[in-house]
Design a protein around this motif. Structure first.
Motif, PDB file in Angstrom:
ATOM      1  N   ASP A   5     -12.047   1.804  -3.734  1.00 17.89           N
ATOM      2  CA  ASP A   5     -13.170   2.364  -4.490  1.00 17.89           C
ATOM      3  C   ASP A   5     -13.782   1.317  -5.433  1.00 17.89           C
ATOM      4  O   ASP A   5     -15.018   1.251  -5.570  1.00 17.89           O
ATOM      5  CB  ASP A   5     -12.701   3.580  -5.291  1.00 17.89           C
ATOM      6  N   SER A  32      -3.557   4.490   2.445  1.00 23.08           N
ATOM      7  CA  SER A  32      -2.852   5.462   1.607  1.00 23.08           C
ATOM      8  C   SER A  32      -2.260   6.602   2.425  1.00 23.08           C
ATOM      9  O   SER A  32      -1.355   7.290   1.945  1.00 23.08           O
ATOM     10  CB  SER A  32      -3.808   6.032   0.564  1.00 23.08           C
ATOM     11  N   VAL A  56      -6.275   3.236  -2.718  1.00 19.08           N
ATOM     12  CA  VAL A  56      -7.544   3.945  -2.848  1.00 19.08           C
ATOM     13  C   VAL A  56      -8.367   3.382  -4.004  1.00 19.08           C
ATOM     14  O   VAL A  56      -9.589   3.181  -3.892  1.00 19.08           O
ATOM     15  CB  VAL A  56      -7.301   5.457  -3.038  1.00 19.08           C
ATOM     16  N   ILE A  57      -7.705   3.114  -5.136  1.00 14.66           N
ATOM     17  CA  ILE A  57      -8.393   2.532  -6.291  1.00 14.66           C
ATOM     18  C   ILE A  57      -9.015   1.199  -5.914  1.00 14.66           C
ATOM     19  O   ILE A  57     -10.182   0.913  -6.235  1.00 14.66           O
ATOM     20  CB  ILE A  57      -7.433   2.357  -7.480  1.00 14.66           C
ATOM     21  N   LEU A  80       2.446   1.604  -7.524  1.00 12.48           N
ATOM     22  CA  LEU A  80       0.991   1.418  -7.549  1.00 12.48           C
ATOM     23  C   LEU A  80       0.660  -0.069  -7.407  1.00 12.48           C
ATOM     24  O   LEU A  80      -0.186  -0.468  -6.598  1.00 12.48           O
ATOM     25  CB  LEU A  80       0.414   1.978  -8.848  1.00 12.48           C
ATOM     26  N   LEU A 100       3.037   8.625  -5.402  1.00 13.56           N
ATOM     27  CA  LEU A 100       1.696   8.930  -5.886  1.00 13.56           C
ATOM     28  C   LEU A 100       1.000   7.648  -6.315  1.00 13.56           C
ATOM     29  O   LEU A 100      -0.193   7.462  -6.092  1.00 13.56           O
ATOM     30  CB  LEU A 100       1.763   9.921  -7.051  1.00 13.56           C
ATOM     31  N   GLY A 101       1.778   6.749  -6.932  1.00 16.62           N
ATOM     32  CA  GLY A 101       1.221   5.450  -7.303  1.00 16.62           C
ATOM     33  C   GLY A 101       0.842   4.632  -6.091  1.00 16.62           C
ATOM     34  O   GLY A 101      -0.205   3.971  -6.075  1.00 16.62           O
ATOM     35  N   SER A 102       1.687   4.664  -5.046  1.00 17.50           N
ATOM     36  CA  SER A 102       1.389   3.872  -3.855  1.00 17.50           C
ATOM     37  C   SER A 102       0.198   4.431  -3.094  1.00 17.50           C
ATOM     38  O   SER A 102      -0.471   3.703  -2.358  1.00 17.50           O
ATOM     39  CB  SER A 102       2.621   3.795  -2.941  1.00 17.50           C
ATOM     40  N   ILE A 103      -0.054   5.740  -3.243  1.00 21.65           N
ATOM     41  CA  ILE A 103      -1.242   6.336  -2.630  1.00 21.65           C
ATOM     42  C   ILE A 103      -2.484   5.973  -3.432  1.00 21.65           C
ATOM     43  O   ILE A 103      -3.518   5.583  -2.886  1.00 21.65           O
ATOM     44  CB  ILE A 103      -1.090   7.875  -2.550  1.00 21.65           C
ATOM     45  N   VAL A 104      -2.369   6.096  -4.743  1.00 22.53           N
ATOM     46  CA  VAL A 104      -3.518   5.843  -5.617  1.00 22.53           C
ATOM     47  C   VAL A 104      -3.922   4.371  -5.590  1.00 22.53           C
ATOM     48  O   VAL A 104      -5.119   4.046  -5.582  1.00 22.53           O
ATOM     49  CB  VAL A 104      -3.186   6.287  -7.065  1.00 22.53           C
ATOM     50  N   GLY A 105      -2.947   3.462  -5.538  1.00 20.78           N
ATOM     51  CA  GLY A 105      -3.244   2.028  -5.622  1.00 20.78           C
ATOM     52  C   GLY A 105      -4.238   1.536  -4.594  1.00 20.78           C
ATOM     53  O   GLY A 105      -5.296   0.991  -4.944  1.00 20.78           O
ATOM     54  N   GLY A 128       6.306   5.214 -10.199  1.00 17.78           N
ATOM     55  CA  GLY A 128       4.886   5.368  -9.912  1.00 17.78           C
ATOM     56  C   GLY A 128       4.087   4.128 -10.267  1.00 17.78           C
ATOM     57  O   GLY A 128       3.247   3.665  -9.481  1.00 17.78           O
TER      58      GLY A 128
END
Length: 399
Positions: A360, A55, A356-357, A228, A349-354, A224
């Motif tokens: 996790d 990310s 990481v999700i 993601l 923001l979606g590509s960062i969150v994806g 987004g």
């Protein structure tokens, strides 16, 4: 208004140069995904740490897209592209020499700054060199370089198998952009339009003025959600396929077919959008993406995994490139690259969150199928937003 230096190089060569830039970006972005199964044990990284490193490039891309588009609307496309390509080439080489998770994360952050600076300018160039009836095909032709580059590195990973040297992948991915820098300097003309002074040059007015607020918000949500899905797959598909019980070579094959069908999707959907419009085409594409992702989540055989990976690539990446052609049409020329950069930055923001999700969820014990199944509702939501954008919001008309 007049284009600066637009006549020195033909549109075909401009598309070829931009395709090459996109291909090298695609190579490096996908390199992280295919290298991850080898990189993680070598550097002692767990799933969550790997997700953060993946990310970091997207965070850099978000910052680079916002600043690169804004700067290019003022000083030109070519100088920003030159610096951006040099930047992601240099820090791809640095990635190859990473000896810790911290160094890897910082290198990926700086690489992402280069990615981000280049992307809104490629979108703006496509809009500025092509007539409206060929805009989608021109844009998708440029951007299908991204999956083409990704396919190349996936083939290298498939050939390398368990003996893959992940550092060599990044060394190659850094050297090639640096070799492209003089080509950009000598052959790529400036396509930025020179406008009379206008209030439209204010970015906030360009994004939200004259009833553009709904269009801008919908474009940001669409980007987004799409990104993601895209970057979770780019960074995690090989690893998730391996976690399903397949080999590293099978994981690379899934990545290869996703990228190959992305190229097909970009060209087919770009050609179709120029002829029948984007509304129902993109709505159907993203609904189909939801089905492909669900199929990938429940697939147990290799043939089904490869088929669903290919279908997902056709839809999510091909659809994204049609969106790259569609989004700038809602904005006036003086803020076009900045508006594209804003959409990419917010979408990132979606590509960062994806990634990481995914990290996790895997660290928390969720199965590969459950991680992939999480993406299907996001695809359906994207379809709904695309339909709303193309139904209720009108493109900008010059004059």
């Amino acid at each position: 208004m007049t284009a600066i230096g637009a006549g020195r190089t033909g549109p075909g060569l401009i598309v070829a140069i931009c395709f090459s830039i996109a291909a090298l970006e695609g190579y490096d972005i996908q390199a992280f995904g295919v290298a991850a199964p080898h990189m993680a044990p070598d550097l002692g990284l767990g799933p969550a740490e790997l997700g953060v490193a993946g990310s970091a490039a997207m965070l850099g891309l978000m910052i680079g897209a916002m600043s690169g588009g804004w700067i290019a609307d003022r000083i030109g496309r070519r100088p920003v592209l030159l610096v951006s390509v040099a930047l992601f080439g240099l820090f791809s080489v640095v990635t190859a020499f990473a000896d810790s998770g911290q160094m890897l994360t910082l290198a990926r952050l700086a690489t992402g700054l280069g990615f981000g600076g280049a992307m809104p300018n490629l979108i703006a160039i496509a809009t500025e060199i092509s007539p409206p009836h060929r805009r989608a095909l021109t844009t998708t032709s440029m951007f299908c370089g991204l999956p083409a580059g990704g396919s190349l590195v996936a083939l290298m990973a498939q050939a390398g198998g368990e003996a893959l040297d992940w550092r060599m992948i990044f060394l190659i991915g850094g050297a090639l952009p640096l070799l492209l820098v003089p080509v950009i300097f000598f052959l790529l003309p400036e396509t930025r339009q020179v406008h009379e002074a206008s209030a439209e040059r204010k970015l906030a007015r360009g994004l939200f003025g004259e009833r553009r607020l709904p269009a801008t918000l919908l474009i940001w949500v669409i980007f987004g959600l799409d990104l993601l899905i895209t970057y979770l797959l780019l960074n995690w598909l090989p690893t998730l396929v391996v976690a399903k019980g397949f080999s590293a070579s099978d994981g690379a094959s899934a990545s290869f077919w996703m990228n190959m069908m992305s190229v097909v999707g970009a060209l087919v959907l770009g050609w179709s959008a120029d002829r029948i419009g984007s509304r129902w085409l993109l709505t159907a594409v993203f609904l189909g993406l939801g089905g492909a992702l669900w199929g990938l989540a429940v697939a147990t055989g290799l043939s089904a995994v490869l088929a669903c990976s290919a279908a997902a690539g056709f839809a999510v990446v091909g659809g994204l490139y049609v969106l790259y052609a569609l989004a700038p049409t809602y904005y006036p020329g003086p803020v076009r690259a900045a508006a594209a950069g804003a959409a990419i930055a917010v979408g990132r923001l979606g590509s960062i969150v994806g990634p990481v999700i995914a990290g996790d969820l895997r660290a928390a014990g969720y199965s590969p199928g459950e991680v992939l199944g999480f993406l299907a509702p996001a695809a359906v939501a994207t379809a709904v937003c695309v339909w709303a954008l193309t139904t209720f919001c009108k493109p900008y008309r010059e004059g």
